[in-house]
Design a protein around this motif. Sequence first.
Motif, mmCIF file in Angstrom:
data_model
loop_
_atom_site.group_PDB
_atom_site.id
_atom_site.type_symbol
_atom_site.label_atom_id
_atom_site.label_comp_id
_atom_site.label_asym_id
_atom_site.label_seq_id
_atom_site.Cartn_x
_atom_site.Cartn_y
_atom_site.Cartn_z
ATOM 1 N N LEU A 122 0.834 -1.186 0.000
ATOM 2 C CA LEU A 122 0.000 0.000 0.000
ATOM 3 C C LEU A 122 0.878 1.248 0.000
ATOM 4 C CD1 LEU A 122 -2.608 -1.067 2.710
ATOM 5 C CD2 LEU A 122 -2.710 -1.456 0.239
ATOM 6 N N TYR A 123 0.300 2.362 -0.463
ATOM 7 C CA TYR A 123 1.049 3.628 -0.510
ATOM 8 C C TYR A 123 0.210 4.725 0.102
ATOM 9 C CZ TYR A 123 3.064 7.941 -2.343
ATOM 10 O OH TYR A 123 3.607 9.197 -2.465
ATOM 11 N N ARG A 136 0.745 -3.037 -9.320
ATOM 12 C CA ARG A 136 1.863 -3.696 -9.994
ATOM 13 C C ARG A 136 2.779 -4.424 -9.010
ATOM 14 N NH1 ARG A 136 1.396 1.208 -12.999
ATOM 15 N NH2 ARG A 136 0.980 0.841 -15.215
ATOM 16 N N TRP A 137 2.677 -4.080 -7.736
ATOM 17 C CA TRP A 137 3.567 -4.673 -6.727
ATOM 18 C C TRP A 137 2.957 -5.980 -6.144
ATOM 19 C CZ3 TRP A 137 7.048 -1.067 -3.580
ATOM 20 C CH2 TRP A 137 7.431 0.067 -4.336
ATOM 21 N N LYS A 138 1.753 -6.263 -6.513
ATOM 22 C CA LYS A 138 1.063 -7.397 -5.904
ATOM 23 C C LYS A 138 1.785 -8.694 -6.225
ATOM 24 C CE LYS A 138 -3.600 -9.229 -5.231
ATOM 25 N NZ LYS A 138 -5.016 -9.127 -5.595
ATOM 26 N N GLY A 139 1.858 -9.569 -5.236
ATOM 27 C CA GLY A 139 2.527 -10.848 -5.421
ATOM 28 C C GLY A 139 3.966 -10.854 -4.960
ATOM 29 N N HIS A 140 4.432 -9.745 -4.388
ATOM 30 C CA HIS A 140 5.819 -9.658 -3.921
ATOM 31 C C HIS A 140 5.830 -9.202 -2.462
ATOM 32 C CE1 HIS A 140 7.256 -10.059 -8.065
ATOM 33 N NE2 HIS A 140 6.330 -9.150 -8.407
ATOM 34 N N LEU A 141 6.534 -9.980 -1.628
ATOM 35 C CA LEU A 141 6.701 -9.598 -0.230
ATOM 36 C C LEU A 141 7.914 -8.667 -0.159
ATOM 37 C CD1 LEU A 141 5.738 -9.932 2.684
ATOM 38 C CD2 LEU A 141 7.312 -11.885 2.885
ATOM 39 N N ILE A 142 7.676 -7.419 0.159
ATOM 40 C CA ILE A 142 8.731 -6.391 0.112
ATOM 41 C C ILE A 142 9.573 -6.489 1.378
ATOM 42 C CG2 ILE A 142 9.216 -3.930 -0.152
ATOM 43 C CD1 ILE A 142 7.799 -5.308 -2.532
ATOM 44 N N THR A 164 12.817 -7.813 -2.710
ATOM 45 C CA THR A 164 11.767 -8.748 -2.275
ATOM 46 C C THR A 164 12.377 -9.905 -1.499
ATOM 47 O OG1 THR A 164 11.863 -10.154 -4.243
ATOM 48 C CG2 THR A 164 10.499 -8.154 -4.366
ATOM 49 N N SER A 165 11.481 -10.722 -0.941
ATOM 50 C CA SER A 165 11.933 -11.882 -0.169
ATOM 51 C C SER A 165 12.478 -12.974 -1.076
ATOM 52 C CB SER A 165 10.776 -12.429 0.670
ATOM 53 O OG SER A 165 9.701 -12.819 -0.180
ATOM 54 N N THR A 184 -4.971 8.278 -11.613
ATOM 55 C CA THR A 184 -4.473 7.008 -12.168
ATOM 56 C C THR A 184 -3.798 6.257 -11.049
ATOM 57 O OG1 THR A 184 -2.382 8.060 -12.799
ATOM 58 C CG2 THR A 184 -4.129 8.023 -14.459
ATOM 59 N N ASN A 185 -3.299 5.075 -11.342
ATOM 60 C CA ASN A 185 -2.549 4.311 -10.349
ATOM 61 C C ASN A 185 -1.276 5.075 -9.985
ATOM 62 O OD1 ASN A 185 -4.397 2.242 -10.302
ATOM 63 N ND2 ASN A 185 -3.380 1.105 -11.949
ATOM 64 N N PRO A 186 -0.926 5.105 -8.683
ATOM 65 C CA PRO A 186 0.280 5.855 -8.284
ATOM 66 C C PRO A 186 1.573 5.206 -8.777
ATOM 67 C CG PRO A 186 -0.663 4.703 -6.406
ATOM 68 C CD PRO A 186 -1.653 4.553 -7.527
ATOM 69 N N ASP A 187 1.595 3.894 -8.929
ATOM 70 C CA ASP A 187 2.825 3.237 -9.378
ATOM 71 C C ASP A 187 2.952 3.383 -10.891
ATOM 72 O OD1 ASP A 187 0.531 1.742 -9.417
ATOM 73 O OD2 ASP A 187 1.609 -0.174 -9.407
ATOM 74 N N GLN A 188 3.957 4.136 -11.291
ATOM 75 C CA GLN A 188 4.163 4.419 -12.697
ATOM 76 C C GLN A 188 4.676 3.188 -13.444
ATOM 77 O OE1 GLN A 188 3.312 7.576 -13.935
ATOM 78 N NE2 GLN A 188 2.452 7.665 -11.862
#
Length: 974
Positions: A122-123, A136-142, A164-165, A184-188
């Motif tokens: 989340l941002y 776009r970041w979904k699926g990655h454990l930061i 990521t992990s 728009t989506n914040p992640d460019q």
Amino acid sequence: MASILDEYEDSLHRSVSVQQSRASVGIPHSGYVNARLEKETPIFNKQRIDFAPPEKINSLVVSSNQLCMSLGKDTLLRIDLGKPDEPNQVELGRKDEAKVYKMFLDHTGSHLLIALNTSECLYLNRSVQKVRALSRWKGHLIESVGWNKFLGSETNTGPILVGTSQGQIYEAEISVSEGSLFSTNPDQYFRQVYTLEEESGPAPVCCLEIERGIEGKFFIIATTRKRLFQFVGKVPEGTEQQGFSSIFAVHADHLPSFREFPANLGFSEIAFYTPKLRSNPRSFAWMMGNGVLYGTLDYSRPDSILSDERVWVYPPDIDITVNKPISIVLTQFHFLLLLPDRVKAVCTLNGQVVFQDLFLEKFGSLTRMIKDPTVQQIWIHTEKVVFRYHVQRESRDVWKMYMNMNKFDLAKEYCKDRPECLDIVLAKEAEHCFQNKRYLDSAKCYALTQNYFEEIALKFIEAKQEEALMEFLIKKLSNLKPSEKTQTTLLTTWLTELYLNWLGILQGDPSQRNLYLDTREKFRTFLSSPKNKDCLFNNRASIYELLASHGDTEHMVYFAVIMQDYERVVAHHCQHDEYDEALNVLSRHRDEKLFYKFSPVLIQHIPKKVVDAWISMGSRLDARNLIPALVNYSQSASTQQINEAIRYMEFCVYQLEETQQAIHNYLLSLYALCRPDSLLSYLEQAGTNPNRIHYDLKYALRLCAEHGHHRACVHIYKVMELYEEAVDLALQVDVDLAKSCADLPEDDEELRKKLWLKIARHVVQEEKDVKKAMACLSSCALLKIEDVLPFFPDFVTIDHFKEAICNSLEDYNKHIEELKREMEEATQSAKRIREDIQEMRNKYGSVEPQEKCAACDFPLLNRPFYLFLCGHMFHYDCLLQAVFPNLPAYKQAKLEDLQKKLAATSQPSKSHHRPKDADTISLGKGQQSREQIKADIDDIVAAECVYCGELMIRSIDKPFIDPQKYEEEMQSWL
């Protein structure tokens, strides 16, 4: 003086034993008292935050005074630490079982990333209230985020790196619109750039850091559990917004440089220390399985930014299998390790634990420790409470560590404002240098300490290090106060002795010539130092004795010049026949007294140069004080050398226009002795007015007579107005000279005639020249032929002076005719005067009854009056009052006397028994006397009109008001 220094060295040995006995009873060896009056504040001062969270704290991040805290499952609390009373609460809006895994806040405190355990992210921007999901970041454990500190802003992160992990490194960019809602989506974008691996395969990216070096070079540090990777590369100017893909692309085919350690905590964490805001980090500390890798960051290195690396193993009470460290924070000189129940601070200089803070069990297990890089505050939290550490004067004891590491420059840097600590460091450095036989460096340090002077001096004496001892004394001397005069005198004298000994040793060794010259220059600098000037001047007698005992005449002269003791310098040159050098010193310093003292010696050897020097001094020299030197010199010198004395005297007389009689008399004596021609021209140039002649006439006359200079004597006689003596002496030299003398008494015809008769007698009787005698008659109008005739002998015939007799008779006839003409003119003049008198007797004037006195303006006929031809009329008493103040004193006295006589004659006789005839005769005589007195008064008072005569003309410059009565008159007008 040498014996004095020996005694002083003996006293040093005695004083050391006294000091040792002092030390045994507790007297400190330092001038500082190292006492602390109160307990010093700890470096790391803990403060519990007065905050009771409604739910347990999951995660906490702080940056730029912005604190973000995750509470419970769905709450986010944001606090601006500048306004702690205005917290902001944001709901995540999650309905599932997702929990906050980690949070990441950028350096500006504007961008917050919230990693969830469900591999979502989340941002939240500081300026908005709504949390946005990064699809776009979904699926990655930061696991980590590398923020872009160079291109980021409050609304845009710029290109950032995300770890990521699974070991992947992604490049991403987040941007928000100007409004409060996302359009728009914040992640460019979100693209993978690299994967980190260990020997077993991909490993979690524990930390990421992006730094920029020089010339556009970027350094990227990435860590796994056991490895620390470095990626180095340049980003072309103007393409920074395109990200860091080009840097990772270089290492696509081969591994980048990395550090690897065998032990494993299951994670790792790296911390950086940045000295001030918006600057690059200066050092790093990487917490991993084997300990903490500490080092500095050198941005000038081409391939690796890491420098001066060392591994500090964990303290013995830390067992990574039981109580492994959780977090690490780096400060300037310490790194702090967070354990489940305590915090340990380890010094980065020596690896020693300097601080430990144990937390109570009631607070719960410690969760995380972070540092706000902008305000250098350290935050620690558990699930229940939050603590904050303030770092205060972290460098207070750093000097000790540097000192023990023999890094004395750094130690002095960190205690320069603490003199008691600086003294300890200097003493330790001095001892270290002494033990390593760096005696000069040791001396310089010892001189700055408060250690006992005698103990240090003896230390160098026993080691036979005279050069180091000199350096110590020089530095010690430079640190003394002006009031410490005794110590200054002692050190100055001792240093002089040491310098002279050292120079004596070096001078005898040709191979040490350069060292000798260098030491000599140092010695001269020491002698000429302005700080030592007063001390050397007050003790110059002792310094002279030292120089003389060593036979060092060169430095004796040098020291005398510094002390401005030019008398000693000149005397030295004269004793060694260096007369030119002596004169150069005199000419350079232009001291009149020294010229007077040494001129008698110098003029005997270099007369021309000495006279040139005198002339260059001009009027600063009094020539009278130089006459003794010239007299002694001229009595034993030749005529050519005497000319130098004459040259200076002529300069004084003609250039300086000296009027002193002694100078003119001496020049006169020199002329009489060697230059007779110049003598006469000098006398003639001096003139004939005795009041303007500067030489002694009697002395000059005697001097010229002794040397037979008759013409000069004649001139002096003329000046003295002794014309008879002048003519008598001139007749022995030249008749024409006598004639010029005979005409000088112009106002005394009788004397002139007498002088010319002397000349005529001489011409007739001595030279027997009748023609010359006749020429005398034509030269002087006062002489007649009858005056000269008695001088001629009887056998002389009249033919020789027939013409003269005829001329004389003609002159007599002319004179008789002139007398007749004058008698006729006198007769005619007397006749005219008688006629004028007769005419005046018949002259009269008329006075009208209404006429008034010109002085008092009263009727004229009331009192006796005078009537003048000009028409002015005055009363007798008014005229007398106007005339009397302007009469000369003698006429005033005469007038007063006449008035008294007139008053006496006006009184009647008191005798009544005189015969009548006698009274008549007496009265007749009295009446006649009275008339005469009145006539005399009239002659004085009424000689002329007071308004029209000379009396009025003479009084034209007389003030209207008497100066003596001016003040009185002025007051009367006020």
